[in-house]
Design a protein around this motif. Structure first.
Motif, PDB file in Angstrom:
ATOM      1  N   HIS A  67     -21.263   1.566  24.603  1.00 31.54           N
ATOM      2  CA  HIS A  67     -20.829   1.246  25.969  1.00 31.54           C
ATOM      3  C   HIS A  67     -21.908   0.502  26.747  1.00 31.54           C
ATOM      4  O   HIS A  67     -21.980   0.589  27.970  1.00 31.54           O
ATOM      5  CB  HIS A  67     -20.430   2.519  26.730  1.00 31.54           C
ATOM      6  N   LYS A  68     -22.740  -0.235  26.035  1.00 29.84           N
ATOM      7  CA  LYS A  68     -23.803  -0.998  26.676  1.00 29.84           C
ATOM      8  C   LYS A  68     -23.350  -2.433  26.872  1.00 29.84           C
ATOM      9  O   LYS A  68     -22.811  -3.059  25.961  1.00 29.84           O
ATOM     10  CB  LYS A  68     -25.069  -0.944  25.820  1.00 29.84           C
ATOM     11  N   ARG A  69     -23.551  -2.965  28.064  1.00 30.82           N
ATOM     12  CA  ARG A  69     -23.166  -4.328  28.389  1.00 30.82           C
ATOM     13  C   ARG A  69     -24.309  -5.264  28.014  1.00 30.82           C
ATOM     14  O   ARG A  69     -25.443  -5.063  28.431  1.00 30.82           O
ATOM     15  CB  ARG A  69     -22.801  -4.448  29.865  1.00 30.82           C
ATOM     16  N   ILE A  70     -24.000  -6.282  27.228  1.00 35.74           N
ATOM     17  CA  ILE A  70     -25.017  -7.183  26.690  1.00 35.74           C
ATOM     18  C   ILE A  70     -24.753  -8.602  27.166  1.00 35.74           C
ATOM     19  O   ILE A  70     -23.667  -9.148  26.959  1.00 35.74           O
ATOM     20  CB  ILE A  70     -25.021  -7.142  25.145  1.00 35.74           C
ATOM     21  N   ARG A  71     -25.732  -9.190  27.792  1.00 37.55           N
ATOM     22  CA  ARG A  71     -25.623 -10.582  28.218  1.00 37.55           C
ATOM     23  C   ARG A  71     -25.913 -11.494  27.031  1.00 37.55           C
ATOM     24  O   ARG A  71     -26.812 -11.222  26.237  1.00 37.55           O
ATOM     25  CB  ARG A  71     -26.612 -10.886  29.342  1.00 37.55           C
ATOM     26  N   TYR A  72     -25.148 -12.570  26.914  1.00 39.15           N
ATOM     27  CA  TYR A  72     -25.376 -13.498  25.816  1.00 39.15           C
ATOM     28  C   TYR A  72     -25.190 -14.937  26.281  1.00 39.15           C
ATOM     29  O   TYR A  72     -24.613 -15.204  27.338  1.00 39.15           O
ATOM     30  CB  TYR A  72     -24.437 -13.188  24.647  1.00 39.15           C
ATOM     31  N   SER A  73     -25.701 -15.852  25.473  1.00 44.39           N
ATOM     32  CA  SER A  73     -25.663 -17.280  25.783  1.00 44.39           C
ATOM     33  C   SER A  73     -24.500 -17.925  25.036  1.00 44.39           C
ATOM     34  O   SER A  73     -24.559 -18.079  23.811  1.00 44.39           O
ATOM     35  CB  SER A  73     -26.982 -17.948  25.372  1.00 44.39           C
ATOM     36  N   PRO A  74     -23.420 -18.310  25.746  1.00 45.91           N
ATOM     37  CA  PRO A  74     -22.272 -18.911  25.067  1.00 45.91           C
ATOM     38  C   PRO A  74     -22.535 -20.364  24.693  1.00 45.91           C
ATOM     39  O   PRO A  74     -23.259 -21.080  25.384  1.00 45.91           O
ATOM     40  CB  PRO A  74     -21.155 -18.807  26.106  1.00 45.91           C
ATOM     41  N   ILE A  75     -21.934 -20.796  23.599  1.00 46.73           N
ATOM     42  CA  ILE A  75     -22.015 -22.194  23.171  1.00 46.73           C
ATOM     43  C   ILE A  75     -20.795 -22.933  23.725  1.00 46.73           C
ATOM     44  O   ILE A  75     -19.677 -22.434  23.619  1.00 46.73           O
ATOM     45  CB  ILE A  75     -22.045 -22.284  21.638  1.00 46.73           C
ATOM     46  N   PRO A  76     -20.979 -24.091  24.341  1.00 38.19           N
ATOM     47  CA  PRO A  76     -19.829 -24.831  24.892  1.00 38.19           C
ATOM     48  C   PRO A  76     -18.765 -25.093  23.825  1.00 38.19           C
ATOM     49  O   PRO A  76     -19.076 -25.301  22.652  1.00 38.19           O
ATOM     50  CB  PRO A  76     -20.464 -26.140  25.384  1.00 38.19           C
TER      51      PRO A  76
END
Length: 287
Positions: A67-76
Motif C-alpha cells: 500500500h505504498k505510493r511510488i512516484r515514477y517517471s512516465p515515458i511519453p
C-alpha cells in the motif's frame, strides 16, 4: 563477447530483482537513507486505494502489497514500438522487447541509442523494484559508484503488448519498466540469477500468505540459501557441463519426485554452492 571486438571482462551490474526491499533497506542502513526515501522500513502514511494520478512530470502508482505510493517517471506515448514477449531465466516477472521509433532530437539521444538498448519488465510482478530505480536515477554525484554498478533505468512505459498470439495485442495496456538490456551488442551473454538471503519469504510481508511462505521456507532449507545465504535461480547460456548436468538425473529428493522437469532443473541449480557455479560461470570453453 562483443561482435568485432576483443574479449572483455564480464559486465558487473547490481540488478535489483524480487528482493528490492532487502537491497533498499540494506542501503538505508549503510547510510543511504536519503537516497532510499527515508529510514529502512519506513512506509507511506497514505494508504488510499488510488492507483495513479497526474503530477506534472511524474506519476504515482501504488504497490498493492505494501500500500505504498511510488512516484515514477512516465515515458511519453508514441516513442516505442508495441513490446513483444521475450524469455528470461529465473524470476516471475514478464519481460518484453521494444525499440525506439520516435523522432530525432533529445528523445532519441535519451531513449534511442540502439534498437535493442532497452529491456521492458512488467511492473505487475515487480512494482517493489520501481522505488529503488527511481531513487538511484535521482541520486547525486556522491553516489557515483552506485550509478556505475546499477542498471541504467529509462522510466515507465505504458503500452499494449503482444500476447501469446503473434501479432495480436492485448486489450489492456501494461506498465513496463525500461532497464538497460545487457544483451545489446553482445553475441553471447552468460548471466547468473542469484537470490540473496537465507530466508526469502515471511508470512504477511509484501502480501505473502502463510502457506506460500511455508513452502518457500522449505526450499530455503533444502538449498544453498541455508548454507551460504544465497542460491542460484537461473543460468543463461551455461557451458556444456551445466547443460549436461541439468539434462541428467535430478537431485535425489522426495519433494522433487513428482515435480515437473522445469522445477527439478531449477532445484539442481539451487543446491549448487558458489565455488561450483562460479567455476562454471568463468568456463569459456563453449563461448
Amino acid at each position: 563477447r562483443r561482435v568485432g571486438a576483443e574479449v572483455r571482462p564480464p559486465r558487473r551490474r547490481l540488478i535489483c530483482g524480487g528482493g528490492a526491499h532487502r537491497v533498499r533497506d540494506a542501503l538505508a542502513h549503510a547510510g543511504f537513507a536519503m537516497l532510499c526515501g527515508g529510514k529502512a522500513g519506513e512506509s507511506s502514511e497514505d494508504d488510499t486505494s488510488v492507483s495513479e494520478a497526474d503530477d506534472e512530470e511524474e506519476m504515482v502508482m501504488e504497490d498493492v502489497k505494501s500500500h505504498k505510493r511510488i512516484r515514477y517517471s512516465p515515458i511519453p506515448t508514441g516513442l516505442f514500438t508495441n513490446p513483444t514477449p521475450t524469455a528470461r531465466s529465473g524470476g516471475t516477472a514478464a519481460f518484453f522487447k521494444t525499440r525506439y521509433k520516435g523522432p530525432l532530437g533529445l528523445s532519441r539521444e535519451r531513449w534511442g541509442k540502439s534498437d535493442s538498448y532497452w529491456l521492458a519488465k512488467d511492473l505487475a510482478r515487480a512494482v517493489d523494484e520501481l522505488e529503488f530505480y527511481e531513487a538511484v536515477s535521482k541520486a547525486g554525484p556522491e553516489y557515483r559508484l552506485l550509478h556505475r554498478w546499477s542498471m541504467e533505468y529509462g522510466g515507465v512505459l505504458n503500452s499494449r503488448c503482444e500476447g501469446t498470439n503473434v501479432g495480436v495485442l492485448e486489450d489492456t495496456p501494461r506498465k513496463l519498466m525500461l532497464l538497460r538490456n545487457l544483451r545489446d551488442g553482445i553475441r553471447q551473454l552468460r548471466m547468473l540469477d542469484v537470490k540473496i538471503g537465507s530466508k526469502t519469504a515471511v508470512a504477511g510481508w509484501q502480501g505473502k500468505s502463510y502457506s506460500a511462505a511455508s513452502r518457500q521456507q522449505i526450499v530455503d532449507m533444502l538449498t544453498n540459501s541455508s548454507v551460504q545465504g544465497f542460491r542460484l535461480e537461473g543460468f543463461d547460456n551455461p557451458p556444456k557441463a551445466v547443460s549436461t548436468m541439468l539434462q541428467g538425473e535430478p537431485v535425489e529428493c522426495l519433494c522433487m519426485k513428482w515435480a515437473p522437469e522445469r522445477k527439478t532443473r531449477r532445484f539442481t541449480l539451487q543446491r549448487l554452492m558458489a565455488p561450483e557455479f562460479l567455476l562454471h560461470w568463468i568456463d569459456f570453453t563453449d563461448l
